[in-house]
Design a protein around this motif. Structure first.
Motif, mmCIF file in Angstrom:
data_model
loop_
_atom_site.group_PDB
_atom_site.id
_atom_site.type_symbol
_atom_site.label_atom_id
_atom_site.label_comp_id
_atom_site.label_asym_id
_atom_site.label_seq_id
_atom_site.Cartn_x
_atom_site.Cartn_y
_atom_site.Cartn_z
ATOM 1 N N ALA A 55 37.612 36.107 35.975
ATOM 2 C CA ALA A 55 38.070 37.076 34.882
ATOM 3 C C ALA A 55 38.829 38.098 35.180
ATOM 4 O O ALA A 55 39.501 39.101 34.528
ATOM 5 C CB ALA A 55 36.807 37.860 34.134
ATOM 6 N N HIS A 56 39.289 38.175 36.706
ATOM 7 C CA HIS A 56 40.236 39.295 37.249
ATOM 8 C C HIS A 56 41.009 38.681 38.295
ATOM 9 O O HIS A 56 40.607 38.655 39.369
ATOM 10 C CB HIS A 56 39.219 40.413 37.422
ATOM 11 C CG HIS A 56 40.339 41.727 37.596
ATOM 12 N ND1 HIS A 56 39.921 43.119 37.484
ATOM 13 C CD2 HIS A 56 41.364 41.854 38.191
ATOM 14 C CE1 HIS A 56 40.849 43.827 37.705
ATOM 15 N NE2 HIS A 56 41.752 43.337 38.309
ATOM 16 N N VAL A 57 42.462 38.494 38.021
ATOM 17 C CA VAL A 57 43.232 37.933 38.957
ATOM 18 C C VAL A 57 44.489 38.872 38.926
ATOM 19 O O VAL A 57 44.978 39.232 37.614
ATOM 20 C CB VAL A 57 43.308 36.537 39.025
ATOM 21 C CG1 VAL A 57 42.057 35.808 39.236
ATOM 22 C CG2 VAL A 57 44.103 36.118 37.883
ATOM 23 N N HIS A 58 45.524 38.655 39.963
ATOM 24 C CA HIS A 58 46.814 39.236 39.789
ATOM 25 C C HIS A 58 47.551 37.916 40.532
ATOM 26 O O HIS A 58 47.589 37.825 41.655
ATOM 27 C CB HIS A 58 47.138 40.370 40.369
ATOM 28 C CG HIS A 58 46.201 41.646 39.755
ATOM 29 N ND1 HIS A 58 46.672 42.329 38.717
ATOM 30 C CD2 HIS A 58 45.182 42.173 40.130
ATOM 31 C CE1 HIS A 58 45.744 43.235 38.471
ATOM 32 N NE2 HIS A 58 44.840 43.214 39.312
ATOM 33 N N LEU A 59 48.203 37.266 39.616
ATOM 34 C CA LEU A 59 48.830 35.910 40.102
ATOM 35 C C LEU A 59 49.963 36.217 41.067
ATOM 36 O O LEU A 59 50.390 35.470 41.870
ATOM 37 C CB LEU A 59 49.284 35.228 39.124
ATOM 38 C CG LEU A 59 48.195 34.176 38.578
ATOM 39 C CD1 LEU A 59 48.707 33.132 37.467
ATOM 40 C CD2 LEU A 59 47.088 33.425 39.244
ATOM 41 N N ILE A 167 44.728 42.760 26.918
ATOM 42 C CA ILE A 167 45.477 43.861 27.170
ATOM 43 C C ILE A 167 44.538 44.746 28.356
ATOM 44 O O ILE A 167 43.267 44.422 28.670
ATOM 45 C CB ILE A 167 45.549 44.886 26.183
ATOM 46 C CG1 ILE A 167 46.375 44.516 24.993
ATOM 47 C CG2 ILE A 167 45.820 46.410 26.705
ATOM 48 C CD1 ILE A 167 47.932 44.360 25.524
ATOM 49 N N LYS A 168 45.370 45.430 29.323
ATOM 50 C CA LYS A 168 44.760 46.104 30.546
ATOM 51 C C LYS A 168 45.172 47.536 30.305
ATOM 52 O O LYS A 168 46.266 47.693 30.323
ATOM 53 C CB LYS A 168 44.970 45.525 31.935
ATOM 54 C CG LYS A 168 44.902 46.212 33.234
ATOM 55 C CD LYS A 168 43.410 45.958 33.646
ATOM 56 C CE LYS A 168 43.298 46.363 34.837
ATOM 57 N NZ LYS A 168 43.944 45.876 36.270
ATOM 58 N N VAL A 169 44.331 48.348 30.410
ATOM 59 C CA VAL A 169 44.593 49.777 30.538
ATOM 60 C C VAL A 169 43.959 50.415 32.014
ATOM 61 O O VAL A 169 42.994 49.682 32.518
ATOM 62 C CB VAL A 169 43.979 50.533 29.459
ATOM 63 C CG1 VAL A 169 44.634 50.304 28.220
ATOM 64 C CG2 VAL A 169 42.371 50.497 29.267
ATOM 65 N N GLU A 228 36.488 46.920 34.525
ATOM 66 C CA GLU A 228 36.747 46.361 35.753
ATOM 67 C C GLU A 228 36.359 47.162 36.915
ATOM 68 O O GLU A 228 36.939 48.385 36.734
ATOM 69 C CB GLU A 228 38.355 45.899 35.954
ATOM 70 C CG GLU A 228 38.700 45.283 34.498
ATOM 71 C CD GLU A 228 37.968 43.766 34.461
ATOM 72 O OE1 GLU A 228 38.003 43.118 35.155
ATOM 73 O OE2 GLU A 228 37.405 43.597 33.056
ATOM 74 N N HIS A 229 35.786 46.799 37.998
ATOM 75 C CA HIS A 229 35.315 47.692 39.188
ATOM 76 C C HIS A 229 34.094 48.418 38.675
ATOM 77 O O HIS A 229 32.903 47.988 39.140
ATOM 78 C CB HIS A 229 36.459 48.414 39.639
ATOM 79 C CG HIS A 229 37.724 47.863 39.694
ATOM 80 N ND1 HIS A 229 38.274 46.535 40.255
ATOM 81 C CD2 HIS A 229 38.990 48.179 39.022
ATOM 82 C CE1 HIS A 229 39.315 46.203 40.198
ATOM 83 N NE2 HIS A 229 39.923 47.277 39.456
ATOM 84 N N GLY A 230 34.140 49.440 38.234
ATOM 85 C CA GLY A 230 33.091 50.316 37.741
ATOM 86 C C GLY A 230 32.187 50.865 38.562
ATOM 87 O O GLY A 230 31.078 51.025 38.713
ATOM 88 N N SER A 300 37.312 38.488 40.709
ATOM 89 C CA SER A 300 37.287 38.893 42.072
ATOM 90 C C SER A 300 38.610 39.877 42.470
ATOM 91 O O SER A 300 38.574 40.293 43.452
ATOM 92 C CB SER A 300 37.527 37.661 42.967
ATOM 93 O OG SER A 300 38.698 37.097 42.583
ATOM 94 N N ASP A 301 39.514 39.989 41.583
ATOM 95 C CA ASP A 301 40.681 40.808 41.813
ATOM 96 C C ASP A 301 41.524 40.083 42.509
ATOM 97 O O ASP A 301 42.192 40.750 43.599
ATOM 98 C CB ASP A 301 40.354 42.278 42.355
ATOM 99 C CG ASP A 301 41.402 43.186 41.973
ATOM 100 O OD1 ASP A 301 42.255 43.002 41.240
ATOM 101 O OD2 ASP A 301 40.973 44.521 42.045
ATOM 102 N N ALA A 302 41.351 38.804 42.586
ATOM 103 C CA ALA A 302 42.163 37.859 43.745
ATOM 104 C C ALA A 302 43.621 38.336 43.596
ATOM 105 O O ALA A 302 44.374 38.571 42.353
ATOM 106 C CB ALA A 302 42.217 36.335 43.074
#
Ligand SMILES: [Zn+2]
Length: 386
Positions: A55-59, A167-169, A228-230, A300-302
């Motif tokens: 649910a959390h990546v940056h390609l 959307i990401k903020v 995200e993170h928290g 994972s914030d891959a």
């Protein structure tokens, strides 16, 4: 196609079944039945799970030691090539759906569309496009800098126009941006409210980067769909998560990978120092939130330092080790729960669902590290890795 499973996890928390056949037809699961009912399987595996959902990546990130420098200085062509390669890498590691939470230049929506049309291999995708951050704020190198509620609304409209389907903020500072302080709030409550209400009007879900306590609660009160993170959450934040049913995506691998490689001598000292403090808060707080009943979705914030797109199983191991989840609970968070957050598919293996499966040569409950080396990956009924 028939896939025979020694142990079968359907992605829910129901007891795993033994000796079943998954019957696949036209990209979907036609039936899950006892192996004794007959039919010759094309594939056999000791263990079968749903395709993993990150649910959390940056390609655009490839685990470079200095993410900010790498992404800020790469050309559009280089970023696009990296994103295409990372999408393919994810898929081969068993990840059949991802949500990209920040890329510049429309890269992630373009990759999503290319995957959907079949021109490049990759997972099912949600793509946020650029992240909304304050001027000079955390993530500006993958961001759209906004100041004020009307500018926040305009930015949502721009991202929607550019093809974003979520959307990401950015509600607080972060680890990877020089000068940003993870504990400090960034976008203001009125900016978050404007962005979230505009996104919701158009049917887009909103994820917030939030590490510091105040920013986490600003995002929760503004109606965010996932935090995200928290990592610096407090008791009041836990109550807000539960009252609002907000997902927490703890990205345990992000600080862990930075600290696993802190002696390599390649990362900026400021990043290592910030990651150490964030990691301490993470170890203190996230398990408490999970045990209090906050819904945890796998992500994972891959793409961040040393956090490879092929290493999503490491996040699942960390959910098991650091949060006290059983391997099956960690798998559930990384399949059905994460899929529910993305809204792409249900992330479970049942009749009528997409045939996204991962095959392993051992039962993951015996050794969760089994997930690092899948025997085969199937997406929409097609074998995509073996
Ligand atoms: Zn991220």
């Amino acid at each position: 196609m028939i896939v025979r499973a020694g142990t079968f996890y359907d992605g829910t928390l129901d007891a795993p079944r033994r000796n079943v056949d998954v019957v696949v037809d036209d990209g979907r699961i036609a039936e899950v039945r006892n192996a004794a009912d007959g039919g010759e399987p094309e594939l056999r595996a000791a263990c079968v799970t749903p395709g993993l959902v990150n649910a959390h990546v940056h390609l655009v990130g490839s685990g470079e030691a200095n993410t900010m420098l790498a992404v800020a200085t790469m050309s559009q062509n280089q970023l696009l090539l990296a994103a295409v390669a990372n999408a393919s890498k994810s898929l081969r590691a068993g990840v059949t759906a991802v949500r990209d939470l920040g890329s510049p230049l429309g890269i992630a929506p373009a990759v999503r569309d290319a995957i959907e049309s079949g021109s490049v291999p990759g997972p099912r995708m949600r793509a946020a496009g650029r992240a909304l951050c304050m001027t000079g704020g955390h993530g500006w190198f993958v961001g759209r800098q906004v100041d004020g509620p009307w500018d926040a609304r305009k930015a949502i409209r721009e991202e929607l126009f550019a093809g974003a389907d979520c959307i990401k903020v950015i509600a607080t500072g972060g680890v990877l941006t020089k000068g940003a302080v993870p504990g400090n709030a960034q976008l203001l409550p009125e900016e978050l409210e404007a962005a979230i209400s505009e996104a919701h009007r158009h049917g887009l879900r909103v994820a917030s980067h939030a590490i510091g306590t105040e920013g986490i609660k600003n995002a929760l009160r503004a109606g965010i769909d996932s935090v995200e993170h928290g990592h610096m959450l407090d008791d009041e934040a836990i109550e807000l998560f539960k009252a609002r049913g907000t997902y927490l995506v703890p990205t345990l691998a992000a600080p862990s990978c930075i600290l696993d490689h802190m002696h390599d001598g390649t990362q900026p000292q400021g990043v290592i120092e910030k990651a150490s403090r964030v990691n301490e808060a993470m170890l203190r707080n996230i398990r408490r939130a999970y045990e209090a009943g906050v819904t945890i979705a796998g992500g994972s914030d891959a793409g961040t330092p040393y956090n490879d797109h092929g290493d999503y199983p490491y996040e699942i191991e960390l959910m098991h080790r650091l949060l006290g989840m059983t391997p099956q609970q960690a798998l559930h968070a990384a399949t059905a729960v994460a899929a529910e957050l993305l809204g792409t598919h249900r992330g479970v293996l049942a009749a009528g669902e997409p045939a996204d499966l991962v095959l392993y040569d051992r039962d993951l409950s015996e050794d969760i590290r089994t997930m690092r080396e899948p025997q085969a990956v199937i997406k929409a009924g097609t074998i995509v890795a073996r």
